[in-house]
Design a protein around this motif. Sequence first.
Motif, PDB file in Angstrom:
ATOM      1  N   LEU A  88       0.826  -1.211   0.000  1.00 54.83           N
ATOM      2  CA  LEU A  88       0.000   0.000   0.000  1.00 54.83           C
ATOM      3  C   LEU A  88       0.859   1.260   0.000  1.00 54.83           C
ATOM      4  O   LEU A  88       0.499   2.271  -0.609  1.00 54.83           O
ATOM      5  CB  LEU A  88      -0.956  -0.017   1.191  1.00 54.83           C
ATOM      6  CG  LEU A  88      -2.049  -1.095   1.142  1.00 54.83           C
ATOM      7  CD1 LEU A  88      -2.929  -1.014   2.379  1.00 54.83           C
ATOM      8  CD2 LEU A  88      -2.898  -0.950  -0.116  1.00 54.83           C
ATOM      9  N   ARG A  89       2.006   1.206   0.695  1.00 56.08           N
ATOM     10  CA  ARG A  89       2.915   2.359   0.653  1.00 56.08           C
ATOM     11  C   ARG A  89       3.418   2.588  -0.765  1.00 56.08           C
ATOM     12  O   ARG A  89       3.515   3.726  -1.232  1.00 56.08           O
ATOM     13  CB  ARG A  89       4.109   2.133   1.599  1.00 56.08           C
ATOM     14  CG  ARG A  89       3.782   2.288   3.072  1.00 56.08           C
ATOM     15  CD  ARG A  89       5.052   2.505   3.894  1.00 56.08           C
ATOM     16  NE  ARG A  89       6.023   1.419   3.717  1.00 56.08           N
ATOM     17  CZ  ARG A  89       6.043   0.312   4.441  1.00 56.08           C
ATOM     18  NH1 ARG A  89       5.137   0.134   5.398  1.00 56.08           N
ATOM     19  NH2 ARG A  89       6.951  -0.615   4.239  1.00 56.08           N
ATOM     20  N   HIS A  90       3.733   1.480  -1.453  1.00 59.87           N
ATOM     21  CA  HIS A  90       4.191   1.614  -2.842  1.00 59.87           C
ATOM     22  C   HIS A  90       3.088   2.187  -3.729  1.00 59.87           C
ATOM     23  O   HIS A  90       3.353   3.028  -4.599  1.00 59.87           O
ATOM     24  CB  HIS A  90       4.628   0.248  -3.375  1.00 59.87           C
ATOM     25  CG  HIS A  90       5.808  -0.327  -2.658  1.00 59.87           C
ATOM     26  ND1 HIS A  90       6.127  -1.659  -2.681  1.00 59.87           N
ATOM     27  CD2 HIS A  90       6.753   0.270  -1.869  1.00 59.87           C
ATOM     28  CE1 HIS A  90       7.211  -1.863  -1.952  1.00 59.87           C
ATOM     29  NE2 HIS A  90       7.603  -0.719  -1.456  1.00 59.87           N
ATOM     30  N   LEU A  91       1.853   1.736  -3.514  1.00 61.24           N
ATOM     31  CA  LEU A  91       0.729   2.243  -4.306  1.00 61.24           C
ATOM     32  C   LEU A  91       0.553   3.747  -4.088  1.00 61.24           C
ATOM     33  O   LEU A  91       0.387   4.510  -5.054  1.00 61.24           O
ATOM     34  CB  LEU A  91      -0.549   1.497  -3.947  1.00 61.24           C
ATOM     35  CG  LEU A  91      -1.834   2.035  -4.605  1.00 61.24           C
ATOM     36  CD1 LEU A  91      -1.771   1.876  -6.123  1.00 61.24           C
ATOM     37  CD2 LEU A  91      -3.064   1.352  -4.030  1.00 61.24           C
ATOM     38  N   LEU A  92       0.587   4.179  -2.836  1.00 60.63           N
ATOM     39  CA  LEU A  92       0.407   5.605  -2.544  1.00 60.63           C
ATOM     40  C   LEU A  92       1.557   6.421  -3.129  1.00 60.63           C
ATOM     41  O   LEU A  92       1.352   7.531  -3.630  1.00 60.63           O
ATOM     42  CB  LEU A  92       0.298   5.819  -1.035  1.00 60.63           C
ATOM     43  CG  LEU A  92      -0.929   5.191  -0.350  1.00 60.63           C
ATOM     44  CD1 LEU A  92      -0.943   5.541   1.124  1.00 60.63           C
ATOM     45  CD2 LEU A  92      -2.219   5.655  -1.014  1.00 60.63           C
ATOM     46  N   ALA A  93       2.780   5.871  -3.059  1.00 64.45           N
ATOM     47  CA  ALA A  93       3.926   6.573  -3.641  1.00 64.45           C
ATOM     48  C   ALA A  93       3.743   6.723  -5.153  1.00 64.45           C
ATOM     49  O   ALA A  93       4.046   7.775  -5.734  1.00 64.45           O
ATOM     50  CB  ALA A  93       5.214   5.823  -3.330  1.00 64.45           C
ATOM     51  N   PHE A  94       3.240   5.672  -5.799  1.00 60.90           N
ATOM     52  CA  PHE A  94       2.995   5.739  -7.241  1.00 60.90           C
ATOM     53  C   PHE A  94       1.925   6.777  -7.557  1.00 60.90           C
ATOM     54  O   PHE A  94       2.082   7.584  -8.484  1.00 60.90           O
ATOM     55  CB  PHE A  94       2.559   4.370  -7.758  1.00 60.90           C
ATOM     56  CG  PHE A  94       1.976   4.405  -9.137  1.00 60.90           C
ATOM     57  CD1 PHE A  94       2.787   4.631 -10.244  1.00 60.90           C
ATOM     58  CD2 PHE A  94       0.609   4.251  -9.338  1.00 60.90           C
ATOM     59  CE1 PHE A  94       2.241   4.687 -11.523  1.00 60.90           C
ATOM     60  CE2 PHE A  94       0.061   4.304 -10.601  1.00 60.90           C
ATOM     61  CZ  PHE A  94       0.883   4.529 -11.709  1.00 60.90           C
ATOM     62  N   LEU A  95       0.835   6.776  -6.803  1.00 63.81           N
ATOM     63  CA  LEU A  95      -0.244   7.730  -7.055  1.00 63.81           C
ATOM     64  C   LEU A  95       0.237   9.164  -6.865  1.00 63.81           C
ATOM     65  O   LEU A  95      -0.167  10.066  -7.607  1.00 63.81           O
ATOM     66  CB  LEU A  95      -1.428   7.426  -6.134  1.00 63.81           C
ATOM     67  CG  LEU A  95      -2.162   6.098  -6.397  1.00 63.81           C
ATOM     68  CD1 LEU A  95      -3.219   5.851  -5.322  1.00 63.81           C
ATOM     69  CD2 LEU A  95      -2.799   6.095  -7.787  1.00 63.81           C
ATOM     70  N   ARG A  96       1.104   9.375  -5.882  1.00 67.78           N
ATOM     71  CA  ARG A  96       1.651  10.721  -5.682  1.00 67.78           C
ATOM     72  C   ARG A  96       2.556  11.106  -6.850  1.00 67.78           C
ATOM     73  O   ARG A  96       2.578  12.266  -7.271  1.00 67.78           O
ATOM     74  CB  ARG A  96       2.425  10.792  -4.361  1.00 67.78           C
ATOM     75  CG  ARG A  96       1.536  10.678  -3.123  1.00 67.78           C
ATOM     76  CD  ARG A  96       2.302  10.964  -1.842  1.00 67.78           C
ATOM     77  NE  ARG A  96       1.463  10.651  -0.682  1.00 67.78           N
ATOM     78  CZ  ARG A  96       1.600   9.570   0.078  1.00 67.78           C
ATOM     79  NH1 ARG A  96       2.552   8.696  -0.187  1.00 67.78           N
ATOM     80  NH2 ARG A  96       0.794   9.353   1.095  1.00 67.78           N
ATOM     81  N   SER A  97       3.330  10.132  -7.349  1.00 69.81           N
ATOM     82  CA  SER A  97       4.221  10.428  -8.476  1.00 69.81           C
ATOM     83  C   SER A  97       3.428  10.805  -9.724  1.00 69.81           C
ATOM     84  O   SER A  97       3.948  11.497 -10.612  1.00 69.81           O
ATOM     85  CB  SER A  97       5.123   9.222  -8.767  1.00 69.81           C
ATOM     86  OG  SER A  97       4.394   8.162  -9.366  1.00 69.81           O
ATOM     87  N   GLN A  98       2.166  10.345  -9.807  1.00 70.43           N
ATOM     88  CA  GLN A  98       1.299  10.681 -10.936  1.00 70.43           C
ATOM     89  C   GLN A  98       0.426  11.905 -10.660  1.00 70.43           C
ATOM     90  O   GLN A  98      -0.436  12.247 -11.476  1.00 70.43           O
ATOM     91  CB  GLN A  98       0.389   9.479 -11.246  1.00 70.43           C
ATOM     92  CG  GLN A  98       1.134   8.195 -11.546  1.00 70.43           C
ATOM     93  CD  GLN A  98       2.018   8.309 -12.765  1.00 70.43           C
ATOM     94  OE1 GLN A  98       1.558   8.655 -13.842  1.00 70.43           O
ATOM     95  NE2 GLN A  98       3.310   8.030 -12.597  1.00 70.43           N
ATOM     96  N   ASN A  99       0.667  12.526  -9.491  1.00 71.31           N
ATOM     97  CA  ASN A  99      -0.150  13.674  -9.058  1.00 71.31           C
ATOM     98  C   ASN A  99      -1.633  13.310  -8.961  1.00 71.31           C
ATOM     99  O   ASN A  99      -2.499  14.179  -9.116  1.00 71.31           O
ATOM    100  CB  ASN A  99       0.025  14.864 -10.012  1.00 71.31           C
ATOM    101  CG  ASN A  99       1.439  15.409 -10.001  1.00 71.31           C
ATOM    102  OD1 ASN A  99       2.051  15.527  -8.943  1.00 71.31           O
ATOM    103  ND2 ASN A  99       1.969  15.731 -11.171  1.00 71.31           N
ATOM    104  N   ALA A 100      -1.900  12.026  -8.705  1.00 70.74           N
ATOM    105  CA  ALA A 100      -3.284  11.583  -8.563  1.00 70.74           C
ATOM    106  C   ALA A 100      -3.817  11.875  -7.177  1.00 70.74           C
ATOM    107  O   ALA A 100      -5.026  12.087  -6.990  1.00 70.74           O
ATOM    108  CB  ALA A 100      -3.387  10.080  -8.860  1.00 70.74           C
ATOM    109  N   ILE A 101      -2.931  11.864  -6.181  1.00 67.90           N
ATOM    110  CA  ILE A 101      -3.317  12.215  -4.813  1.00 67.90           C
ATOM    111  C   ILE A 101      -2.316  13.219  -4.283  1.00 67.90           C
ATOM    112  O   ILE A 101      -1.204  13.349  -4.816  1.00 67.90           O
ATOM    113  CB  ILE A 101      -3.391  10.975  -3.888  1.00 67.90           C
ATOM    114  CG1 ILE A 101      -2.001  10.339  -3.733  1.00 67.90           C
ATOM    115  CG2 ILE A 101      -4.388   9.964  -4.410  1.00 67.90           C
ATOM    116  CD1 ILE A 101      -1.966   9.201  -2.724  1.00 67.90           C
ATOM    117  N   ALA A 102      -2.714  13.917  -3.246  1.00 69.61           N
ATOM    118  CA  ALA A 102      -1.863  14.971  -2.696  1.00 69.61           C
ATOM    119  C   ALA A 102      -0.721  14.366  -1.894  1.00 69.61           C
ATOM    120  O   ALA A 102      -0.805  13.244  -1.397  1.00 69.61           O
ATOM    121  CB  ALA A 102      -2.694  15.897  -1.810  1.00 69.61           C
TER     122      ALA A 102
END
Length: 410
Positions: A88-102
Motif C-alpha cells: 500500500l505504501r508503494h501504491l500511494l507513492a505511485f499515485l503521488r508520483s502521478q499527481n493523482a493524490i496529494a
Amino acid sequence: MKCFIKDDLVLSRPPEGPVASYIVPFAEWLGDRGYGLVSMRNQVLMAAGFSKWLGHKGLELSDISGDHARRYLLDRAQRPKLGDAAALRHLLAFLRSQNAIAEEIEADHNPSPVEQHVQAYEWYLRDARALARETIINYRPVVREFLNYRFGDGEVSLAQLRADDVTKFVQQKVSRLNLRRAKITTTALRSFLSYARFRGDVTSDLAAAVPIVANWSLSSIPRAIGRDEVSRLLASIDRDTPIGCRDYAMILALARLGLRSSEVVTLELDDIDWVAGEIHVVGKNGQRNDLPLPADVGEAIADYLRKSRPRNASRRVFLRDKAPIRGFTGQCGLGSVIRRSLKRAGIDAPTMGTHQFRHGLASEMLRGGASLGEIGEVLGHRHVQTTAIYAKVDLDALRTLALPWPGEAQ
C-alpha cells in the motif's frame, strides 16, 4: 470475466473503485523497479482490494491518505501478512508520483523543545552548510544527548549554556567511547556550539571549551590490503552473473582509482567521459576531481552497463540488485559487497571495509616512487598533512633512517 494486467499477470475480475484506472500503470511501475512476478501479483491484488474498499466507503481519489491504507488493513477479513503494508505504501507513492493524490502532510506531533532545536540544527547543516547525509546522521544524536543532559524535558535556552556544562558532558560521555566515536562527539559538539553562536543564542565561544580528545598525529599505520590479495579477490568474482559483473567493476574502481565508497556509489553515467578517458568524481564537501580512467576499469564498467545493469531511469552507474531497483542509498551497501566478497575468497584482509583499497593504492604508489603530493592529488586530499601518514608505509626506506643500536658490532 478476467482482466489482463500484463501478459503473465491476470485478475479474476476487472478492478473497481477510484484507483481502478491506475492498476495497470502501477503494475508497470513495479516492473520497471525490478519486482518479481510473485511480488507484483501480490501488490496488484492489494491495490485492487484497496480500490474496491475505497469505492464501498464512498471515497474519491482526492480523499485518499495514508490513514485510509491503515484502516483498510484493519477492516479486511483476513489478517495482514508480511508485505501488505509495504504494498500500500508503494501504491500511494505511485499515485503521488502521478499527481493523482496529494502529498502526505505530516501530522503536527508537537516535537519537544529539544527536538525543535535538533531539527533546526539539522536544517542548518543540510541547507546552509550542505554537509553530507552521513555527517548529519553522526552529529544529530550527539546534539540531542547534550541538550537532554543540560535541559531534560524542560524549555531549552541556549543562552544559559556555560563552559562547565560542555566540559562535564564531554568528560562523562567520552570515557565510555572508543577513539573514533569520541572524536565524532567532540566535533559534533563544536559544530553545534558554533551554530548557536552564529544564531546569536550564545555570545561567547563555547566551542573552544570542548575538550580535545588525545589523538596523536600519524600515530598509526594505514591498514592497506596488499596487491596480491586484491588480485585474488578480483579473480574470485564470477563475472558471468549480473551481481558479479557489478561487484567486480565497483571493487576494481576502489582498487585502481583509490575512490571512497561514497564516490563509487554516487557515480553517475554523466560522470564518465568515454571519449576523453576521464572520470569525474565528487568527493568530500562537493570537491570535484577529474581522474584518468584506466582501461581495465573502463572495460569493467562498460561490461556491466552493456550486459548486467537493469533497465532503469536512474542516472547512477551502479544499481542495487534487489527491488526496488535504484542506486545505493548509502555506503553500507558497498560495504556489504566487500565483506561478502572477502569472505567468499577466504582472504584475511586488514579490515572488512572499503578504505583498505584506498590505502593499498597509496602504498603501492609510494613504493613505485610517487611523491606524497602526487598521491594526495589522486586521492583528492586538500592538505598534504592528510597524505603524510603514507610516508610510514615504506618500511624499507624508514629502516635506512634508523640509528644503530648502542654497542652494536661495527
